[in-house]
Design an enzyme around this catalytic site. Sequence first.
Site, mmCIF file in Angstrom:
data_model
loop_
_atom_site.group_PDB
_atom_site.id
_atom_site.type_symbol
_atom_site.label_atom_id
_atom_site.label_comp_id
_atom_site.label_asym_id
_atom_site.label_seq_id
_atom_site.Cartn_x
_atom_site.Cartn_y
_atom_site.Cartn_z
ATOM 1 N N THR A 116 4.644 17.116 -23.703
ATOM 2 C CA THR A 116 3.612 17.992 -24.265
ATOM 3 C C THR A 116 3.270 17.608 -25.700
ATOM 4 O O THR A 116 4.145 17.235 -26.480
ATOM 5 C CB THR A 116 4.114 19.443 -24.219
ATOM 6 O OG1 THR A 116 4.445 19.745 -22.873
ATOM 7 C CG2 THR A 116 3.071 20.414 -24.712
ATOM 8 N N GLU A 141 6.484 24.416 -17.124
ATOM 9 C CA GLU A 141 6.561 23.802 -15.789
ATOM 10 C C GLU A 141 5.337 24.173 -14.946
ATOM 11 O O GLU A 141 5.435 24.339 -13.734
ATOM 12 C CB GLU A 141 7.850 24.216 -15.065
ATOM 13 C CG GLU A 141 9.135 23.865 -15.790
ATOM 14 C CD GLU A 141 9.319 22.375 -16.023
ATOM 15 O OE1 GLU A 141 8.681 21.594 -15.290
ATOM 16 O OE2 GLU A 141 10.071 22.009 -16.941
ATOM 17 N N GLY A 192 12.498 20.723 -26.013
ATOM 18 C CA GLY A 192 13.757 21.346 -26.422
ATOM 19 C C GLY A 192 14.727 20.289 -26.914
ATOM 20 O O GLY A 192 14.854 19.222 -26.324
#
Lengths: 661, 661
Positions: free
Chosen positions: B139, B421, B178
């Site tokens: 992303t 997701e 993350g």
Amino acid sequence: MNADILKERQNATFDVEKLTNILDGGPELTKRRREIESMVLNDPDFMEEDPNFLSRSERYDQAVRKSAQMILKLREYGIADPEEIYCYKSMACGPRPEPVGLHFAMFLPTLYNQCEPEQSRKWLPLAESLRVVGTYAQTEIGHGTHLRGLETTATYDPATQEFVLNSPTVSSIKWWPGGLGKTSNHAIVLAQLYTQGNCHGLHAFIVPIRDMNTHVPLPGIVVGDIGPKFGFDEIDNGYLKMENVRIPRENMLMKYAKVEPDGTYKKPPSAKLTYGTMVFIRSMIVGESARALSKASTIAIRYSAVRHQSEIRPGEPEPQILDFQTQQYKLFPLLATAYAFIFVGQYMKDTYSRISGDINQGDFSELPELHALSAGLKAFTTWTANAAIEVCRMSCGGHGYSRSSGLPDLYVNFTPTCTYEGENTVMMLQTARYLVKSYQQAKAGQQLSGIVSYLNETDHRRVQPQPVSARPTVVDINDLASLVEIYKLRAAILVGMAAKSIQQELQHRKNQADAWNNSAIDLVKASDAHCHYVVVKLFTDKLGEIGDTAVHSVVSSLALLYALHGITVNSGDFLQAGLLSVPQVLQISVRIKELLSQLRPNAVALVDSFDIHNKKLNSVLGRYDGNVYENMFEWARRSPLNATEVHESFYKYLKPLRSKL
Amino acid sequence: MNADILKERQNATFDVEKLTNILDGGPELTKRRREIESMVLNDPDFMEEDPNFLSRSERYDQAVRKSAQMILKLREYGIADPEEIYCYKSMACGPRPEPVGLHFAMFLPTLYNQCEPEQSRKWLPLAESLRVVGTYAQTEIGHGTHLRGLETTATYDPATQEFVLNSPTVSSIKWWPGGLGKTSNHAIVLAQLYTQGNCHGLHAFIVPIRDMNTHVPLPGIVVGDIGPKFGFDEIDNGYLKMENVRIPRENMLMKYAKVEPDGTYKKPPSAKLTYGTMVFIRSMIVGESARALSKASTIAIRYSAVRHQSEIRPGEPEPQILDFQTQQYKLFPLLATAYAFIFVGQYMKDTYSRISGDINQGDFSELPELHALSAGLKAFTTWTANAAIEVCRMSCGGHGYSRSSGLPDLYVNFTPTCTYEGENTVMMLQTARYLVKSYQQAKAGQQLSGIVSYLNETDHRRVQPQPVSARPTVVDINDLASLVEIYKLRAAILVGMAAKSIQQELQHRKNQADAWNNSAIDLVKASDAHCHYVVVKLFTDKLGEIGDTAVHSVVSSLALLYALHGITVNSGDFLQAGLLSVPQVLQISVRIKELLSQLRPNAVALVDSFDIHNKKLNSVLGRYDGNVYENMFEWARRSPLNATEVHESFYKYLKPLRSKL
């Protein structure tokens, strides 16, 4: 300025300033609001770090500092009108409450309203100069809505002419009052009054909790902060446990009820006196719903104009996500709702101030209706706005989840409105009680007036549920008056059904209380329909006041969207009651799509009209200039976790781990 | 134990342990789960302070420490089965994700799947020993769902046999991964591959971002934490900006696509290879929805059994709030939903593992259906659970708002599932694409099999919307098979209507893309109805596997409540399609009330059956023993704001203020 958002503004079909004036209540009020806002804007004392970068203790500290500043500055500028104070504070604090908020919102007003003259002379100078900082301690850890259930006791001791306050159980510990934990040195404590062996119910007492000089808790007092919450990080919501705390007899607020030196109790003349305040606060919360939703929709719609994502036509550049029908369907009905709630909030404020003169004169005749309306609308608007903020947040994709979007803060600081000042389900049931009572009066032949007049026998006889074929289909789905009418009939039918459910339960069980509880689902549904009708009606009524043709046109589209969207969401009710036919419901879906396309070019201008300054909006996604990504990057770089290039946890855990594997 | 909750347990009509075994998949699995959980429980290394009392940096620090511990302990105990690892971690971390989570969930699996043998030999030992800690950077700040829109470039330089990575714009900065901000020293970066002057689309590259010894960011790398979020405080979601970062050619993952030393590009044999992983993760999220909702309903229902409030019968003691019909109506349908989603989650897991063998053999025939199902159900279950957690929180009154309730943490850590997701609306539209395609195939005479077989021409010819009078009323509202049938017909009708909308749009505009976008509202509605049908069907199917009579009886009531409640919420659809008559809809409302009363005595036992240990539930309100208030008081006293009796802000601001007023 971002090119997309500039283009949006150029394409608008109406004059934003004109609509802003309508929302403010006139051009003069717009001007004055901006004057006050600029006082905060241009004040270096209100420069601050984003609270999201601070610890809880630092956030509280910063908030106390701001509170102290605001008190000084408001006096310095001579701002005393409550509306203007509100305007100043909401510019300085954004969505965050202030630690001494309850001192001004509850402690002082209670002193003004419930002190005897002698008490006023003692306490008002202390409280106004903030030597006494106070809060209002009603809720207990085990008791909220139901006041009779509160357990704190105040027992009169005629020997010393003192009240002895106690928290006899764990569940009686005072819990939640804002500013109680750390800020206040006094609290108005609600306690069951015992004197001469009898309990006389809940009364209010001024209880010193901290030493006025050292701020150390007084003997017998256990006081502190109730710990971190979903939001409200700036506020020291507190607990208070009292063990044989003695206060002078004169610390009972005695304007109405009294305890004589010998312990004789004199009851108050009327129980309705505090009723007005409750109505006032709930009416104000309707306005809060409007403001919160205005902010959320401003953020989501501006960012949707700036953000490009996915594809509609293969091979073409990524479109603005505001061009996706699903995005419009998420956001435009909420935008319409924000407008609806602003107008409802204006109506509630006007109505309250119209009848508050009567209340002060002891004329309570209009209060029951306003009480029922404010309870229901408080619940209806807060539930709606609460869910809507989250829809706005999620409509911003991942970035809505960042604190930089402003949406998490907005949500966590708004969501308590669903619970405080009357839990929403309880509120809906209170409104239902009024509706069912009115229905029964009408059935008994009484002629109702006011907003429930639609329950009059002559009307509700023709609104029994019936097949649509039996009802002449006169509904015009493009005519708001016609839609108001079917919302009204829906409400009438659902009130009637709830009343009938109670009747049937009574026949089975012959117990009013159980019959009520076993009809509660229907009662809440009836209240909801009543409120929905009122909102559609007030929105429609408002259109009559808008002179400018271009503004009238776009606001009319919003009103129509609001009404039609509400029908599709509740289409079962309308079909069931035969108020609409199946083809009409299908037509409505088509019409909604047309309205979405029609509103699309004005979407950004419609949120610009709320005129929420960047400082107040506090959102990187919702910035007026649309320059989102560079500012988000800059914001992130200031994050405390970036204070060092290498976090100490690397040396402590990650590096040592390698040798063990 | 609290007397109320004890009584609830004594009144249950079924054996809790038997139901727990069904939910776990058998008594052996219950036993093993508890064994693993007790390893964490009895481990002093997992004693910790409530993260809500810590600063962001301290929370991250504590989480890294736990991650390091877990890695060591899992190896020590020899726990290697993914299910068992999941079980261990969720006991140790509660609802909070772990900083090295993506190393195990994405970085390592990507290496396993996409490395050439030589690459495996180099990278796997480094990654498995955590000398390389990695994340997965896809992303970008301006690009998410639409992969073709990603802007990061990897340009091959044959002179040095290196790729040169760049973030050419602000909107191309990698954002959200993350563990990227502080934890990882490597990232798998997805970038547009350029070689010999051509762009070959998105490919994966292993990019070193921090020095493996010093952990300092490497030249050309700007990396850091993206700042505070709604939740996920433990995770350093990060940004990554690259400026002419050079990596060896061998750092491109080359199992499928390849770039030769001279820059020649060789494309991969199939694009479906990463498809399976996506389906797997989305299927797992369905299970997450079930777990989150199980926790939320456990907390709300246990506390509603303990909490006394208000009155039903005047003069009597305050009743348990679980006795209020409105409270039952809020919570029991959600409890039923939790059960529904657990069974759907089991089905998805079983189905995935059944066909994953086929996938590994290159047989993708069942994948499109599972892909469509997992996308839709991911959206359907996360949206439902997301809203439901908030209903549970607000049903706990004010205390739900305290972090001690566990509900705020549960919400903020669950809500990202609606976005990550695959954003939910996008997911619904993907499922719709499959449904419409299937519908058109059926219309063209093709015989459909599997879960969409209800769209076969022979079936859907009889499910046009029509007045109820024209349809023989054979629906039995007490018969689940009959209800499954009408959910199926509703889905068929809504898929048909969406397909027709596209057809009509095409006639007006003759542009497939716009026709699709202008039908998107209908398409989402069709997907939603399809998913709802699947859930009702799977819940009903599950009943056939439950042998124990008492358990079967109570779970059947839940299934019936789930199905009937879904009908009332969507009654417009069922009435519109003539699937139910008005009297039947009224009967359903009455039947729902009966089911609420019927389930009332088993409510606590039904949440006990989830068997969520206190440590995992992490909620003062949801404690198994029901001793809520004393523990809430104790928790509050540990709050950091209570570290000193007098907060420094008193001396700094409040005391000085007095002299100025």
